[in-house]
Design a protein around this motif. Sequence first.
Motif, mmCIF file in Angstrom:
data_model
loop_
_atom_site.group_PDB
_atom_site.id
_atom_site.type_symbol
_atom_site.label_atom_id
_atom_site.label_comp_id
_atom_site.label_asym_id
_atom_site.label_seq_id
_atom_site.Cartn_x
_atom_site.Cartn_y
_atom_site.Cartn_z
ATOM 1 N N ILE A 273 -12.428 2.358 -0.811
ATOM 2 C CA ILE A 273 -10.980 2.243 -0.618
ATOM 3 C C ILE A 273 -10.362 1.088 -1.425
ATOM 4 O O ILE A 273 -9.291 1.267 -2.016
ATOM 5 N N PRO A 274 -10.981 -0.093 -1.499
ATOM 6 C CA PRO A 274 -10.284 -1.237 -2.095
ATOM 7 C C PRO A 274 -9.813 -1.054 -3.530
ATOM 8 O O PRO A 274 -8.649 -1.314 -3.835
ATOM 9 N N LEU A 275 -10.690 -0.599 -4.444
ATOM 10 C CA LEU A 275 -10.315 -0.593 -5.857
ATOM 11 C C LEU A 275 -9.153 0.346 -6.190
ATOM 12 O O LEU A 275 -8.198 -0.071 -6.858
ATOM 13 N N PRO A 276 -9.173 1.630 -5.787
ATOM 14 C CA PRO A 276 -8.006 2.469 -6.091
ATOM 15 C C PRO A 276 -6.723 1.973 -5.449
ATOM 16 O O PRO A 276 -5.638 2.137 -6.009
ATOM 17 N N THR A 277 -6.834 1.352 -4.273
ATOM 18 C CA THR A 277 -5.636 0.810 -3.618
ATOM 19 C C THR A 277 -5.093 -0.383 -4.398
ATOM 20 O O THR A 277 -3.878 -0.539 -4.569
ATOM 21 N N ILE A 278 -6.000 -1.238 -4.897
ATOM 22 C CA ILE A 278 -5.568 -2.358 -5.732
ATOM 23 C C ILE A 278 -4.933 -1.844 -7.016
ATOM 24 O O ILE A 278 -3.897 -2.356 -7.475
ATOM 25 N N ARG A 279 -5.531 -0.810 -7.619
ATOM 26 C CA ARG A 279 -4.935 -0.222 -8.823
ATOM 27 C C ARG A 279 -3.544 0.324 -8.533
ATOM 28 O O ARG A 279 -2.624 0.208 -9.349
ATOM 29 N N SER A 280 -3.385 0.943 -7.365
ATOM 30 C CA SER A 280 -2.083 1.487 -6.987
ATOM 31 C C SER A 280 -1.046 0.375 -6.867
ATOM 32 O O SER A 280 0.078 0.501 -7.366
ATOM 33 N N LEU A 281 -1.410 -0.720 -6.213
ATOM 34 C CA LEU A 281 -0.488 -1.849 -6.068
ATOM 35 C C LEU A 281 -0.128 -2.444 -7.429
ATOM 36 O O LEU A 281 1.025 -2.804 -7.677
ATOM 37 N N SER B 165 -1.010 -1.092 6.533
ATOM 38 C CA SER B 165 -0.524 -1.353 5.180
ATOM 39 C C SER B 165 -1.656 -1.201 4.169
ATOM 40 O O SER B 165 -2.835 -1.098 4.519
ATOM 41 N N ASP B 166 -1.279 -1.217 2.871
ATOM 42 C CA ASP B 166 -2.284 -1.134 1.813
ATOM 43 C C ASP B 166 -3.237 -2.328 1.851
ATOM 44 O O ASP B 166 -4.431 -2.189 1.585
ATOM 45 N N VAL B 167 -2.709 -3.509 2.165
ATOM 46 C CA VAL B 167 -3.558 -4.696 2.252
ATOM 47 C C VAL B 167 -4.611 -4.511 3.340
ATOM 48 O O VAL B 167 -5.790 -4.846 3.157
ATOM 49 N N MET B 168 -4.202 -3.963 4.472
ATOM 50 C CA MET B 168 -5.153 -3.741 5.557
ATOM 51 C C MET B 168 -6.188 -2.689 5.166
ATOM 52 O O MET B 168 -7.370 -2.791 5.537
ATOM 53 N N LEU B 169 -5.765 -1.677 4.409
ATOM 54 C CA LEU B 169 -6.712 -0.679 3.908
ATOM 55 C C LEU B 169 -7.794 -1.342 3.058
ATOM 56 O O LEU B 169 -8.985 -1.034 3.185
#
Length: 445
Positions: free
Chosen positions: A356-364, A316-320
Amino acid sequence: MVLPNLCQAALTVLHQIEPVIILEQLGSTLFDTALQMVVKDECANATYPDTHLSREDSQQKAMSDFFMTFNLIVKLAPILPALLLARLGDRGWRRLPIVVPLCGYLVSRLMLLLVVIFKLPLEVMFGAAALFGLSGGFCAYWPGVMTLASLASTAADRSKVMMRVELLYGAAGLVGSLVSGHLFLLYSSSLGNGTVLLTVSTLLALLCLLQSIFLLQVKQESNNEPEDHYQLLSSDSSDGPAEAPARVNRVNMALLFMAATLYVSAVGGALEILGIFVMKAPLGWTATQVGYGNAAGCMIFVTSYLGVMVFRRCVSDVMLILIGMISFASGIYFMSFVTATYLFYLARSLNMFALIPLPTIRSLLSLQVPASSCGTTLTLLQLSLKFAGLVYIPASTKIYQATLTWFPGFVFLLASIITVLGMIPISIFGCRSPQRRQNERIQGD
């Protein structure tokens, strides 16, 4: 027949956001190396008689003081302009949050070039930082780029598209960093080191500004797909629904903001010192080695993108996000004990998924608000990270100066601890999301 088709394809590419990202980042990496080396040269004769520091430690203190003030101005000045540009962007002026900051980029590069050519005081760059900030700076530019990328993608592909933007950003930075140290050593006898490097950087900033004004177009992808098509990852993803909910869950958004703020505080505090740390013995890097070190940092963009492409199929995105945080925490912990150049690159290799964390957080975040509020939400996140900088920049600088003689890597150890703390809110977000989706299904039934 072939030539017109090639021209048409080239024109289509120039209408997109990617050339802006590449040109801007190429110019920025050249500027970063130039600024580091110019500051090092200007601080070479700094003295602090009352502190009884050695000449090298005095130089380190002077450099850290300069970058602390410079970066604080860069963080503080854009707050109101970035909010204004975000509001104008959400009202239809989508290119404005990109074009205006690019004017600031151009002015800052030109002013450093004038400092080198005319031997102006280094404090002139504080004025350049203020002008750059008043143009919106990175705080307005990057959310503007991400907003255009978000609008031009479907909800299902948004996380992938944002990481592709990060990949281009990192690849351009990698190329720019590799050549920056060599370009810095090219000079004319009358102008000195850095003139060629800064001239190229200024020209790239000018080309980027012209492309964004005359060629960049705004494209909005229709998202009228069935609900089943809005899965951000696979059908096993447990991050909640990918489309924006009718009622925003403020607790989830607060958790995402908290995780991003803690993580950026750790990363920013470490990187604030890393550029100075490598110029100190026993490393004692030259301009070429500084360029290579910056290239190693940019390589993380590429490895992070590849990590997303591999891991997003099964987690999942959280795991990423957690994978990225663990990657940074382990690498920066190892950096605390680096005493040789090869150990530096080993530590950086552990950071391979740290982007990985910041763009994924932005996506969420972008998927939890309407499209009309996407630019404002991403800018608010960027502003919260700027406010965090008002704390972590002076804190990391003073901690580094206090531990300079007995444990210069202590600030990296502290960054590792803060990263671990940042994993807590994102873990809570991951635990809340499946429960929320289950509740929505029960209410629907």
